[in-house]
Each structure stands twice: as structure tokens, then as C-alpha cells.
Design a protein around this motif. Structure first.
Motif, PDB file in Angstrom:
ATOM      1  N   PRO A 171      16.184  30.312 -25.844  1.00  0.00           N
ATOM      2  CA  PRO A 171      16.898  31.067 -24.807  1.00  0.00           C
ATOM      3  C   PRO A 171      16.570  32.558 -24.849  1.00  0.00           C
ATOM      4  O   PRO A 171      16.271  33.099 -25.910  1.00  0.00           O
ATOM      5  CB  PRO A 171      18.367  30.816 -25.122  1.00  0.00           C
ATOM      6  CG  PRO A 171      18.389  30.494 -26.589  1.00  0.00           C
ATOM      7  CD  PRO A 171      17.102  29.781 -26.886  1.00  0.00           C
ATOM      8  N   ALA A 172      16.641  33.184 -23.673  1.00  0.00           N
ATOM      9  CA  ALA A 172      16.271  34.597 -23.570  1.00  0.00           C
ATOM     10  C   ALA A 172      17.050  35.253 -22.430  1.00  0.00           C
ATOM     11  O   ALA A 172      17.666  34.583 -21.600  1.00  0.00           O
ATOM     12  CB  ALA A 172      14.773  34.731 -23.332  1.00  0.00           C
ATOM     13  N   ILE A 173      16.974  36.584 -22.392  1.00  0.00           N
ATOM     14  CA  ILE A 173      17.599  37.390 -21.342  1.00  0.00           C
ATOM     15  C   ILE A 173      16.487  37.993 -20.491  1.00  0.00           C
ATOM     16  O   ILE A 173      15.541  38.573 -21.015  1.00  0.00           O
ATOM     17  CB  ILE A 173      18.435  38.550 -21.934  1.00  0.00           C
ATOM     18  CG1 ILE A 173      19.350  38.063 -23.070  1.00  0.00           C
ATOM     19  CG2 ILE A 173      19.214  39.268 -20.838  1.00  0.00           C
ATOM     20  CD1 ILE A 173      20.461  37.176 -22.669  1.00  0.00           C
ATOM     21  N   VAL A 174      16.614  37.863 -19.164  1.00  0.00           N
ATOM     22  CA  VAL A 174      15.645  38.462 -18.240  1.00  0.00           C
ATOM     23  C   VAL A 174      16.404  39.296 -17.221  1.00  0.00           C
ATOM     24  O   VAL A 174      17.424  38.846 -16.674  1.00  0.00           O
ATOM     25  CB  VAL A 174      14.810  37.382 -17.515  1.00  0.00           C
ATOM     26  CG1 VAL A 174      13.946  38.006 -16.426  1.00  0.00           C
ATOM     27  CG2 VAL A 174      13.925  36.623 -18.506  1.00  0.00           C
ATOM     28  N   THR A 175      15.947  40.532 -16.972  1.00  0.00           N
ATOM     29  CA  THR A 175      16.540  41.343 -15.907  1.00  0.00           C
ATOM     30  C   THR A 175      15.505  41.523 -14.794  1.00  0.00           C
ATOM     31  O   THR A 175      14.321  41.689 -15.071  1.00  0.00           O
ATOM     32  CB  THR A 175      17.040  42.715 -16.406  1.00  0.00           C
ATOM     33  OG1 THR A 175      15.925  43.557 -16.725  1.00  0.00           O
ATOM     34  CG2 THR A 175      17.905  42.564 -17.644  1.00  0.00           C
ATOM     35  N   THR A 176      15.966  41.477 -13.554  1.00  0.00           N
ATOM     36  CA  THR A 176      15.068  41.388 -12.404  1.00  0.00           C
ATOM     37  C   THR A 176      14.835  42.719 -11.716  1.00  0.00           C
ATOM     38  O   THR A 176      15.744  43.540 -11.597  1.00  0.00           O
ATOM     39  CB  THR A 176      15.637  40.403 -11.369  1.00  0.00           C
ATOM     40  OG1 THR A 176      16.903  40.898 -10.892  1.00  0.00           O
ATOM     41  CG2 THR A 176      15.843  39.027 -11.981  1.00  0.00           C
ATOM     42  N   ASP A 177      13.608  42.900 -11.236  1.00  0.00           N
ATOM     43  CA  ASP A 177      13.243  44.066 -10.440  1.00  0.00           C
ATOM     44  C   ASP A 177      13.182  43.652  -8.968  1.00  0.00           C
ATOM     45  O   ASP A 177      13.201  42.461  -8.638  1.00  0.00           O
ATOM     46  CB  ASP A 177      11.890  44.615 -10.912  1.00  0.00           C
ATOM     47  CG  ASP A 177      11.769  46.118 -10.672  1.00  0.00           C
ATOM     48  OD1 ASP A 177      12.570  46.653  -9.884  1.00  0.00           O
ATOM     49  OD2 ASP A 177      10.879  46.741 -11.265  1.00  0.00           O
ATOM     50  N   LEU A 178      13.056  44.636  -8.086  1.00  0.00           N
ATOM     51  CA  LEU A 178      13.078  44.351  -6.647  1.00  0.00           C
ATOM     52  C   LEU A 178      11.898  43.502  -6.187  1.00  0.00           C
ATOM     53  O   LEU A 178      12.000  42.762  -5.223  1.00  0.00           O
ATOM     54  CB  LEU A 178      13.096  45.670  -5.852  1.00  0.00           C
ATOM     55  CG  LEU A 178      14.432  46.409  -5.789  1.00  0.00           C
ATOM     56  CD1 LEU A 178      14.258  47.748  -5.104  1.00  0.00           C
ATOM     57  CD2 LEU A 178      15.483  45.582  -5.056  1.00  0.00           C
ATOM     58  N   ARG A 179      10.752  43.609  -6.856  1.00  0.00           N
ATOM     59  CA  ARG A 179       9.555  42.922  -6.387  1.00  0.00           C
ATOM     60  C   ARG A 179       9.462  41.477  -6.841  1.00  0.00           C
ATOM     61  O   ARG A 179       8.480  40.801  -6.572  1.00  0.00           O
ATOM     62  CB  ARG A 179       8.303  43.694  -6.838  1.00  0.00           C
ATOM     63  CG  ARG A 179       8.145  45.026  -6.129  1.00  0.00           C
ATOM     64  CD  ARG A 179       6.928  45.791  -6.652  1.00  0.00           C
ATOM     65  NE  ARG A 179       6.787  47.082  -5.996  1.00  0.00           N
ATOM     66  CZ  ARG A 179       7.465  48.176  -6.335  1.00  0.00           C
ATOM     67  NH1 ARG A 179       8.318  48.115  -7.322  1.00  0.00           N
ATOM     68  NH2 ARG A 179       7.296  49.317  -5.704  1.00  0.00           N
ATOM     69  N   LEU A 180      10.478  40.977  -7.553  1.00  0.00           N
ATOM     70  CA  LEU A 180      10.419  39.612  -8.073  1.00  0.00           C
ATOM     71  C   LEU A 180      10.400  38.581  -6.945  1.00  0.00           C
ATOM     72  O   LEU A 180       9.626  37.626  -6.971  1.00  0.00           O
ATOM     73  CB  LEU A 180      11.601  39.363  -9.008  1.00  0.00           C
ATOM     74  CG  LEU A 180      11.702  37.983  -9.634  1.00  0.00           C
ATOM     75  CD1 LEU A 180      10.441  37.647 -10.415  1.00  0.00           C
ATOM     76  CD2 LEU A 180      12.918  37.881 -10.547  1.00  0.00           C
ATOM     77  N   ASN A 181      11.251  38.773  -5.937  1.00  0.00           N
ATOM     78  CA  ASN A 181      11.295  37.824  -4.813  1.00  0.00           C
ATOM     79  C   ASN A 181      12.050  38.430  -3.643  1.00  0.00           C
ATOM     80  O   ASN A 181      12.570  39.549  -3.737  1.00  0.00           O
ATOM     81  CB  ASN A 181      11.935  36.492  -5.238  1.00  0.00           C
ATOM     82  CG  ASN A 181      13.378  36.676  -5.707  1.00  0.00           C
ATOM     83  OD1 ASN A 181      14.198  37.304  -5.046  1.00  0.00           O
ATOM     84  ND2 ASN A 181      13.697  36.131  -6.881  1.00  0.00           N
ATOM     85  N   GLU A 182      12.117  37.677  -2.566  1.00  0.00           N
ATOM     86  CA  GLU A 182      12.885  38.057  -1.374  1.00  0.00           C
ATOM     87  C   GLU A 182      14.007  37.036  -1.222  1.00  0.00           C
ATOM     88  O   GLU A 182      13.741  35.866  -0.930  1.00  0.00           O
ATOM     89  CB  GLU A 182      11.985  38.034  -0.138  1.00  0.00           C
ATOM     90  CG  GLU A 182      12.660  38.499   1.148  1.00  0.00           C
ATOM     91  CD  GLU A 182      12.907  40.004   1.195  1.00  0.00           C
ATOM     92  OE1 GLU A 182      13.923  40.408   1.777  1.00  0.00           O
ATOM     93  OE2 GLU A 182      12.077  40.758   0.633  1.00  0.00           O
ATOM     94  N   PRO A 183      15.283  37.424  -1.456  1.00  0.00           N
ATOM     95  CA  PRO A 183      16.378  36.448  -1.369  1.00  0.00           C
ATOM     96  C   PRO A 183      16.434  35.767  -0.005  1.00  0.00           C
ATOM     97  O   PRO A 183      16.192  36.393   1.026  1.00  0.00           O
ATOM     98  CB  PRO A 183      17.628  37.300  -1.611  1.00  0.00           C
ATOM     99  CG  PRO A 183      17.142  38.467  -2.392  1.00  0.00           C
ATOM    100  CD  PRO A 183      15.757  38.745  -1.871  1.00  0.00           C
ATOM    101  N   ARG A 184      16.757  34.493  -0.012  1.00  0.00           N
ATOM    102  CA  ARG A 184      16.796  33.711   1.222  1.00  0.00           C
ATOM    103  C   ARG A 184      18.005  34.063   2.079  1.00  0.00           C
ATOM    104  O   ARG A 184      19.004  34.586   1.575  1.00  0.00           O
ATOM    105  CB  ARG A 184      16.803  32.215   0.895  1.00  0.00           C
ATOM    106  CG  ARG A 184      18.084  31.725   0.239  1.00  0.00           C
ATOM    107  CD  ARG A 184      17.906  30.343  -0.346  1.00  0.00           C
ATOM    108  NE  ARG A 184      16.949  30.366  -1.446  1.00  0.00           N
ATOM    109  CZ  ARG A 184      16.443  29.263  -2.008  1.00  0.00           C
ATOM    110  NH1 ARG A 184      16.808  28.077  -1.588  1.00  0.00           N
ATOM    111  NH2 ARG A 184      15.581  29.377  -3.009  1.00  0.00           N
ATOM    112  N   TYR A 185      17.898  33.743   3.356  1.00  0.00           N
ATOM    113  CA  TYR A 185      19.016  33.935   4.280  1.00  0.00           C
ATOM    114  C   TYR A 185      20.025  32.816   4.047  1.00  0.00           C
ATOM    115  O   TYR A 185      19.661  31.642   3.971  1.00  0.00           O
ATOM    116  CB  TYR A 185      18.513  33.915   5.722  1.00  0.00           C
ATOM    117  CG  TYR A 185      19.597  34.054   6.761  1.00  0.00           C
ATOM    118  CD1 TYR A 185      20.181  35.294   7.011  1.00  0.00           C
ATOM    119  CD2 TYR A 185      20.048  32.956   7.477  1.00  0.00           C
ATOM    120  CE1 TYR A 185      21.180  35.427   7.958  1.00  0.00           C
ATOM    121  CE2 TYR A 185      21.037  33.075   8.430  1.00  0.00           C
ATOM    122  CZ  TYR A 185      21.602  34.313   8.663  1.00  0.00           C
ATOM    123  OH  TYR A 185      22.598  34.438   9.604  1.00  0.00           O
TER     124      TYR A 185
END
Length: 249
Positions: A171-185
Motif C-alpha cells: 500500500p502507498a499514498i499518492v497525491t494528484t496533480d491537475l494533469r493526471l486526468n479530466e474528471p468525467r461529467y
């Protein structure tokens, strides 16, 4: 594999925030609230991992007032399977949130914890790192690409010199940046389905965590207003103003 995703209720990014007249904080009365944009990206990434067959369950977690249930319902409409609210009216600071999340990590035993890299209201960028330290788990911050396979996560992150790729054991911790994806509608049928999904509510004392604030805000003030720019007729005038008035050359 379970994925735990932390989501925060913040003032909507389109709202122009105003400081209270007594300078004790930001006025959020009658202001539109929504999910922190970085946390939307975190939920989207967890759901995409589930759609790839890597993840079996996505659990959304929020800490705060009763209205945070709306944020969790949004997360479930995006695709989270269930939600957990740690309900409290106390002002929650990053260390307190990290301790609450650590208690839930111990309880749920997720294979991966995904958080937004920071919240747009306080810009602290601390909770993910504090959680990794408290839970003694590897961390990969500011992720712009995440791939999970064979008990490891390969995380690409942006650094000053370009891109850096890390491999962390789950197990690990990941923090996300803006360029990771585009959230769906979020569609209406999914919003209706989210209302029927499981939502558990705990209090901080149920998890054995003291969330009393450790930092006191002395004063909040708006930034100084910028003066209007001026036009100059030629380069000589510009240089003279920079030298004599601005005194930068």
C-alpha cells in the motif's frame, strides 16, 4: 484491492471569496460550495483504475460538517462505491485530517490511498505527506500519471527539470496533480444511483482522534489592490520612469 480517496468540501473555484469585516477569516455564508478540484481528479483516477480491473472497491472519505455528505454523494456519482463521513464542527487542520485518515486506513486496510495534492481554500499541500508519515507508507506526490501492476504503483510526476517516474510498493499514498486526468461529467442517472449507495458516519472520538486546532489564525486580510498601469510614448520615457520612479534600474 480497495482504494481510499479523500475529498474536501471547499468554496467553489468560480466564487470570489470575501474576507470577513473583523478579519477573522473568509466569509462562506450563502456561498456555493463544491468538491476540491484536485480531489475530483483523485476520485476520477480511482474510478478509472476500477474500470481497468485493477481495483475492486473505491471508498470516498470526507471530514467536516454535515453538508460534506453532498460532496461524498458527488464522489459516489462519479463512481465511488461507498462513502465515509467523519463528522465534526471543529476547524480541521491538515494534521487532524491526516490522523483521521490514518485511523480509517487502519480500519479499511486499502491497497492505495489517493488524495488531491492540495485544497484550493488553504493551499497547505500537507495532508498526503503527513498521512504517509503517520501510516509509515511510501508516498508519491504531484502525480501526472499512475499505473498499478504486480503490487506496485508507477507514478510519473512533474519536477523542475522535466518528468520523474517513481515506483512505490503498495500500500502507498499518492497525491494528484491537475494533469493526471479530466474528471468525467456527472450524469443524472448516476446522481440518482449515488443517493442509494452506503454512507457511513463517524465522529472523531469514534476513531480515537483529537482534532483540536493546533494553529491559531491571527488575522486574514485581502491582498493590496494593484494600481492601474500607464502607457508611455517611447522607450526613453519608459527607461526614465523605471530609473527615477520605480528605481529598479
Amino acid at each position: 484491492m480497495k482504494v481510499l480517496v479523500a475529498v474536501k468540501r471547499v468554496v467553489d473555484y468560480n466564487v470570489k471569496v470575501r474576507v470577513k469585516s473583523d478579519n477573522t477569516g473568509v466569509d462562506i455564508a450563502n456561498v456555493k460550495m463544491s468538491m476540491n478540484p484536485f480531489d475530483e481528479i483523485a476520485i476520477e483516477e480511482a474510478v478509472r483504475l476500477k474500470e481497468k480491473g485493477v481495483v475492486t472497491e473505491v471508498i470516498a472519505v470526507s471530514c467536516g460538517v454535515t453538508q460534506c455528505q453532498e460532496t461524498l454523494r458527488t464522489a459516489m456519482a462519479i463512481g465511488a462505491d461507498r462513502g465515509i463521513l467523519v463528522e465534526t464542527s471543529e476547524e480541521l487542520q491538515p494534521l487532524a485530517v491526516a490522523k483521521l485518515l490514518k485511523a480509517l486506513v487502519d480500519k479499511e486496510q486499502p491497497g492505495l490511498v489517493i488524495l488531491g495534492k492540495q485544497a484550493i481554500d488553504d493551499d497547505c499541500n500537507q495532508t498526503g505527506q503527513m498521512l504517509a508519515a503517520l501510516a509509515n507508507l511510501p508516498q508519491a506526490t504531484f502525480a501526472s500519471k499512475v499505473e498499478v501492476a504486480d503490487g506496485k504503483a508507477s507514478v510519473t510526476r512533474e519536477v523542475d527539470g522535466g518528468l520523474e517516474t517513481l515506483s512505490v510498493t503498495l500500500p502507498a499514498i499518492v497525491t494528484t496533480d491537475l494533469r493526471l486526468n479530466e474528471p468525467r461529467y456527472v450524469t443524472l442517472p448516476n446522481i440518482m444511483k449515488a443517493k442509494k449507495k452506503q454512507l457511513d458516519i463517524f465522529k472523531p472520538e469514534d476513531l480515537g482522534v483529537n482534532v483540536a486546532p493546533r494553529i491559531k489564525t491571527l488575522s486574514v486580510a485581502e491582498p493590496a489592490k494593484r494600481s492601474a498601469g500607464i502607457k508611455v510614448p517611447d522607450v526613453a520615457t519608459l527607461v526614465a520612469k523605471l530609473k527615477n520612479e520605480a528605481k529598479v534600474i
